[in-house]
Motif scaffolding. Sequence first.
Motif, PDB file in Angstrom:
ATOM      1  N   THR A   1     -25.515  26.487  33.864  1.00 22.25           N
ATOM      2  CA  THR A   1     -25.023  25.216  34.409  1.00 22.25           C
ATOM      3  C   THR A   1     -26.028  24.610  35.379  1.00 22.25           C
ATOM      4  O   THR A   1     -26.377  23.434  35.274  1.00 22.25           O
ATOM      5  CB  THR A   1     -23.664  25.421  35.102  1.00 22.25           C
ATOM      6  OG1 THR A   1     -22.751  25.974  34.151  1.00 22.25           O
ATOM      7  CG2 THR A   1     -23.113  24.115  35.637  1.00 22.25           C
TER       8      THR A   1
ATOM      9  N   HIS B   1     -29.196  23.294  33.620  1.00 21.69           N
ATOM     10  CA  HIS B   1     -29.037  22.132  32.737  1.00 21.69           C
ATOM     11  C   HIS B   1     -28.340  20.936  33.386  1.00 21.69           C
ATOM     12  O   HIS B   1     -28.122  19.916  32.725  1.00 21.69           O
ATOM     13  CB  HIS B   1     -28.294  22.548  31.463  1.00 21.69           C
ATOM     14  CG  HIS B   1     -29.093  23.486  30.625  1.00 21.69           C
ATOM     15  ND1 HIS B   1     -29.055  24.840  30.785  1.00 21.69           N
ATOM     16  CD2 HIS B   1     -29.986  23.251  29.630  1.00 21.69           C
ATOM     17  CE1 HIS B   1     -29.874  25.412  29.921  1.00 21.69           C
ATOM     18  NE2 HIS B   1     -30.452  24.476  29.216  1.00 21.69           N
TER      19      HIS B   1
ATOM     20  N   GLN C   1     -30.041  17.466  33.067  1.00 24.79           N
ATOM     21  CA  GLN C   1     -29.986  17.015  31.680  1.00 24.79           C
ATOM     22  C   GLN C   1     -28.585  16.493  31.343  1.00 24.79           C
ATOM     23  O   GLN C   1     -28.426  15.447  30.700  1.00 24.79           O
ATOM     24  CB  GLN C   1     -30.345  18.199  30.791  1.00 24.79           C
ATOM     25  CG  GLN C   1     -30.777  17.863  29.416  1.00 24.79           C
ATOM     26  CD  GLN C   1     -31.204  19.129  28.660  1.00 24.79           C
ATOM     27  OE1 GLN C   1     -31.222  20.232  29.190  1.00 24.79           O
ATOM     28  NE2 GLN C   1     -31.531  18.941  27.406  1.00 24.79           N
ATOM     29  N   ILE C   2     -27.572  17.205  31.792  1.00 25.37           N
ATOM     30  CA  ILE C   2     -26.187  16.797  31.526  1.00 25.37           C
ATOM     31  C   ILE C   2     -25.875  15.487  32.231  1.00 25.37           C
ATOM     32  O   ILE C   2     -25.255  14.588  31.645  1.00 25.37           O
ATOM     33  CB  ILE C   2     -25.210  17.922  31.926  1.00 25.37           C
ATOM     34  CG1 ILE C   2     -25.399  19.112  30.974  1.00 25.37           C
ATOM     35  CG2 ILE C   2     -23.770  17.430  31.931  1.00 25.37           C
ATOM     36  CD1 ILE C   2     -24.734  20.393  31.428  1.00 25.37           C
TER      37      ILE C   2
ATOM     38  N   HIS D   1     -27.399  12.700  30.230  1.00 22.43           N
ATOM     39  CA  HIS D   1     -26.619  12.410  29.020  1.00 22.43           C
ATOM     40  C   HIS D   1     -25.328  11.664  29.355  1.00 22.43           C
ATOM     41  O   HIS D   1     -24.940  10.733  28.632  1.00 22.43           O
ATOM     42  CB  HIS D   1     -26.293  13.700  28.263  1.00 22.43           C
ATOM     43  CG  HIS D   1     -27.446  14.253  27.500  1.00 22.43           C
ATOM     44  ND1 HIS D   1     -27.917  13.690  26.344  1.00 22.43           N
ATOM     45  CD2 HIS D   1     -28.246  15.323  27.745  1.00 22.43           C
ATOM     46  CE1 HIS D   1     -28.942  14.376  25.895  1.00 22.43           C
ATOM     47  NE2 HIS D   1     -29.174  15.381  26.739  1.00 22.43           N
ATOM     48  N   ARG D   2     -24.684  12.053  30.428  1.00 20.16           N
ATOM     49  CA  ARG D   2     -23.451  11.355  30.837  1.00 20.16           C
ATOM     50  C   ARG D   2     -23.734   9.898  31.178  1.00 20.16           C
ATOM     51  O   ARG D   2     -22.978   9.002  30.786  1.00 20.16           O
ATOM     52  CB  ARG D   2     -22.824  12.055  32.049  1.00 20.16           C
ATOM     53  CG  ARG D   2     -22.147  13.342  31.717  1.00 20.16           C
ATOM     54  CD  ARG D   2     -21.574  13.967  32.978  1.00 20.16           C
ATOM     55  NE  ARG D   2     -20.899  15.215  32.694  1.00 20.16           N
ATOM     56  CZ  ARG D   2     -20.388  16.004  33.630  1.00 20.16           C
ATOM     57  NH1 ARG D   2     -20.474  15.668  34.905  1.00 20.16           N
ATOM     58  NH2 ARG D   2     -19.786  17.116  33.288  1.00 20.16           N
TER      59      ARG D   2
END
Length: 126
Positions: free
Chosen positions: A104, A107, A110-111, A114-115
């Motif tokens: 978690t 990343h 990156q998350i 993307h959100r």
Amino acid sequence: MTANPHPHADPDCRAVSELLGRVGDKWTVLIVKALVEKARRFNELKREVGGISQQMLTRTLRTLERDGMVARTVHPTVPPAVEYALTDLGRSLAVPVLALADWTFAHLPQIHAHRAAYDAAESQAA
């Protein structure tokens, strides 16, 4: 033998579902992560696990103690010093929990990206 049309009606499935919900809970993950390093007193844990309320920390510790993952030790001092530590069972849980926490943290940027891209596309489509 016929397949169970309602697999979650099986008592074992319910128990597994309940336990996965508990061990996958964010507070459980952060508490286990904090206790892997060393036994800690309540207020030390509260500081280590940022953002957790006293009530939620108490509730989560009691649940982990009930499940045999955390041991609560009261030292005979004035006032009594209470320490929490992982049991052997809790240490075995720490392996997958720490892997999940590490993934978690690694990343998260990156998350978030993307959100943000998804939310921007959704707001343009609306």
